[in-house]
Write a protein that holds these residues in place. Structure first.
Motif, PDB file in Angstrom:
ATOM      1  N   MET A   1       0.840  -1.184   0.000  1.00  0.00           N
ATOM      2  CA  MET A   1       0.000   0.000   0.000  1.00  0.00           C
ATOM      3  C   MET A   1       0.879   1.239   0.000  1.00  0.00           C
ATOM      4  N   SER A   2       0.506   2.237  -0.740  1.00  0.00           N
ATOM      5  CA  SER A   2       1.284   3.468  -0.766  1.00  0.00           C
ATOM      6  C   SER A   2       1.020   4.238   0.513  1.00  0.00           C
ATOM      7  N   GLU A   3       1.848   5.233   0.747  1.00  0.00           N
ATOM      8  CA  GLU A   3       1.688   6.104   1.908  1.00  0.00           C
ATOM      9  C   GLU A   3       0.291   6.718   1.911  1.00  0.00           C
ATOM     10  N   GLN A   4      -0.171   7.143   0.733  1.00  0.00           N
ATOM     11  CA  GLN A   4      -1.468   7.809   0.627  1.00  0.00           C
ATOM     12  C   GLN A   4      -2.608   6.886   1.045  1.00  0.00           C
ATOM     13  N   THR A   5      -2.626   5.671   0.526  1.00  0.00           N
ATOM     14  CA  THR A   5      -3.750   4.795   0.832  1.00  0.00           C
ATOM     15  C   THR A   5      -3.689   4.275   2.257  1.00  0.00           C
ATOM     16  N   ALA A   6      -2.486   4.149   2.822  1.00  0.00           N
ATOM     17  CA  ALA A   6      -2.357   3.633   4.183  1.00  0.00           C
ATOM     18  C   ALA A   6      -2.934   4.605   5.205  1.00  0.00           C
ATOM     19  N   ASN A   7      -2.881   5.904   4.916  1.00  0.00           N
ATOM     20  CA  ASN A   7      -3.330   6.910   5.871  1.00  0.00           C
ATOM     21  C   ASN A   7      -4.772   7.348   5.678  1.00  0.00           C
ATOM     22  N   GLN A   8      -5.417   6.860   4.653  1.00  0.00           N
ATOM     23  CA  GLN A   8      -6.792   7.264   4.382  1.00  0.00           C
ATOM     24  C   GLN A   8      -7.717   6.063   4.500  1.00  0.00           C
ATOM     25  N   PRO A   9      -8.950   6.311   4.983  1.00  0.00           N
ATOM     26  CA  PRO A   9      -9.896   5.195   5.036  1.00  0.00           C
ATOM     27  C   PRO A   9     -10.251   4.736   3.627  1.00  0.00           C
ATOM     28  N   GLY A  10     -10.634   3.484   3.515  1.00  0.00           N
ATOM     29  CA  GLY A  10     -11.106   2.980   2.234  1.00  0.00           C
ATOM     30  C   GLY A  10     -12.408   3.648   1.849  1.00  0.00           C
ATOM     31  N   ILE A  11     -12.710   3.592   0.579  1.00  0.00           N
ATOM     32  CA  ILE A  11     -13.958   4.145   0.055  1.00  0.00           C
ATOM     33  C   ILE A  11     -14.828   2.972  -0.375  1.00  0.00           C
ATOM     34  N   SER A  12     -16.101   3.041  -0.032  1.00  0.00           N
ATOM     35  CA  SER A  12     -17.032   1.992  -0.403  1.00  0.00           C
ATOM     36  C   SER A  12     -18.099   2.551  -1.320  1.00  0.00           C
ATOM     37  N   ALA A  13     -18.332   1.865  -2.433  1.00  0.00           N
ATOM     38  CA  ALA A  13     -19.326   2.289  -3.415  1.00  0.00           C
ATOM     39  C   ALA A  13     -20.472   1.286  -3.476  1.00  0.00           C
ATOM     40  N   GLY A  14     -21.674   1.824  -3.622  1.00  0.00           N
ATOM     41  CA  GLY A  14     -22.860   0.980  -3.790  1.00  0.00           C
ATOM     42  C   GLY A  14     -23.215   0.881  -5.261  1.00  0.00           C
ATOM     43  N   ILE A  15     -23.342  -0.338  -5.751  1.00  0.00           N
ATOM     44  CA  ILE A  15     -23.739  -0.583  -7.133  1.00  0.00           C
ATOM     45  C   ILE A  15     -25.208  -0.994  -7.084  1.00  0.00           C
ATOM     46  N   ILE A  16     -26.095  -0.029  -7.357  1.00  0.00           N
ATOM     47  CA  ILE A  16     -27.523  -0.243  -7.158  1.00  0.00           C
ATOM     48  C   ILE A  16     -28.221  -0.403  -8.504  1.00  0.00           C
ATOM     49  N   VAL A  17     -28.709  -1.602  -8.752  1.00  0.00           N
ATOM     50  CA  VAL A  17     -29.466  -1.886  -9.967  1.00  0.00           C
ATOM     51  C   VAL A  17     -30.942  -1.926  -9.593  1.00  0.00           C
ATOM     52  N   HIS A  18     -31.744  -1.203 -10.389  1.00  0.00           N
ATOM     53  CA  HIS A  18     -33.189  -1.185 -10.157  1.00  0.00           C
ATOM     54  C   HIS A  18     -33.850  -1.195 -11.528  1.00  0.00           C
ATOM     55  N   GLY A  19     -34.690  -2.178 -11.759  1.00  0.00           N
ATOM     56  CA  GLY A  19     -35.267  -2.328 -13.095  1.00  0.00           C
ATOM     57  C   GLY A  19     -34.132  -2.654 -14.054  1.00  0.00           C
ATOM     58  N   ASN A  20     -33.990  -1.882 -15.094  1.00  0.00           N
ATOM     59  CA  ASN A  20     -32.917  -2.153 -16.050  1.00  0.00           C
ATOM     60  C   ASN A  20     -31.884  -1.024 -16.065  1.00  0.00           C
ATOM     61  N   ARG A  21     -31.671  -0.390 -14.901  1.00  0.00           N
ATOM     62  CA  ARG A  21     -30.730   0.730 -14.817  1.00  0.00           C
ATOM     63  C   ARG A  21     -29.887   0.646 -13.550  1.00  0.00           C
ATOM     64  N   VAL A  22     -28.751   1.350 -13.584  1.00  0.00           N
ATOM     65  CA  VAL A  22     -27.871   1.419 -12.418  1.00  0.00           C
ATOM     66  C   VAL A  22     -27.799   2.882 -11.973  1.00  0.00           C
ATOM     67  N   LEU A  23     -27.770   3.098 -10.666  1.00  0.00           N
ATOM     68  CA  LEU A  23     -27.747   4.450 -10.109  1.00  0.00           C
ATOM     69  C   LEU A  23     -26.337   5.024 -10.154  1.00  0.00           C
ATOM     70  N   MET A  24     -26.224   6.235 -10.719  1.00  0.00           N
ATOM     71  CA  MET A  24     -24.948   6.946 -10.726  1.00  0.00           C
ATOM     72  C   MET A  24     -25.173   8.359 -10.215  1.00  0.00           C
ATOM     73  N   VAL A  25     -24.124   8.948  -9.654  1.00  0.00           N
ATOM     74  CA  VAL A  25     -24.199  10.306  -9.114  1.00  0.00           C
ATOM     75  C   VAL A  25     -23.079  11.151  -9.713  1.00  0.00           C
ATOM     76  N   ARG A  26     -23.348  12.441  -9.816  1.00  0.00           N
ATOM     77  CA  ARG A  26     -22.311  13.382 -10.253  1.00  0.00           C
ATOM     78  C   ARG A  26     -21.983  14.288  -9.078  1.00  0.00           C
ATOM     79  N   ARG A  27     -20.738  14.312  -8.694  1.00  0.00           N
ATOM     80  CA  ARG A  27     -20.281  15.109  -7.556  1.00  0.00           C
ATOM     81  C   ARG A  27     -20.190  16.584  -7.930  1.00  0.00           C
ATOM     82  N   ARG A  28     -20.367  17.444  -6.928  1.00  0.00           N
ATOM     83  CA  ARG A  28     -20.198  18.879  -7.141  1.00  0.00           C
ATOM     84  C   ARG A  28     -18.741  19.196  -7.467  1.00  0.00           C
TER      85      ARG A  28
END
Length: 138
Positions: A1-28
């Motif tokens: 693990m690099s220095e950067q990843t060792a000092n930061q918490p992991g990020i968890s993403a939700g892959i949400i499928v509903h009907g025939n689509r997947v939910l995506m978000v656009r960050r500010r």
């Protein structure tokens, strides 16, 4: 693990499928090339990746989901952060911008539209899961 990843918490993403689509978000605030992504955020102390995906989806989109299975983990090639991807199903609610400070937009994206939202491609286990879930619905 690099220095950067060792000092930061992991990020968890939700892959949400509903009907025939997947939910995506656009960050500010863009993260490098990342414009559209899955609802995601830092894994908190004592939380599993699956629990974080469920919590972050609720906080960002107002959608109540349940974790189905962990699809995989990697160090993200664009951000250098440790990422976990969890398949989730919708329990209740309508997706909307619940955290206006973080999100600019939410979208339910069809299988064929994914490359328009994520031109550099998805993490292979996520793409395989979506190919199976969304292609079956088309």
């Amino acid at each position: 693990m690099s220095e950067q990843t060792a000092n930061q918490p992991g990020i968890s993403a939700g892959i949400i499928v509903h009907g025939n689509r997947v939910l995506m978000v656009r960050r500010r605030v863009k993260e490098g090339e990342l414009m559209w992504q899955f609802p995601a955020g830092a894994i908190e102390d004592g939380e599993t990746a699956e629990q974080a995906a469920v919590r972050e989806t609720q906080e960002e989109t107002g959608l109540t989901v349940e974790a189905l299975k962990l699809l995989g983990e990697r160090v993200h090639p664009k951000t250098g952060r440790l990422m976990s991807y969890t398949a989730c199903s919708v329990v209740s609610g309508e997706a909307h911008i619940a955290d206006a400070e973080e999100l600019a937009e939410v979208a339910w994206v069809a299988h064929a539209e994914i490359p328009e939202y994520v031109p550099y491609g998805l993490f292979e286990p996520v793409q395989e899961y979506l190919d199976g879930e969304l292609a079956a619905a088309e």
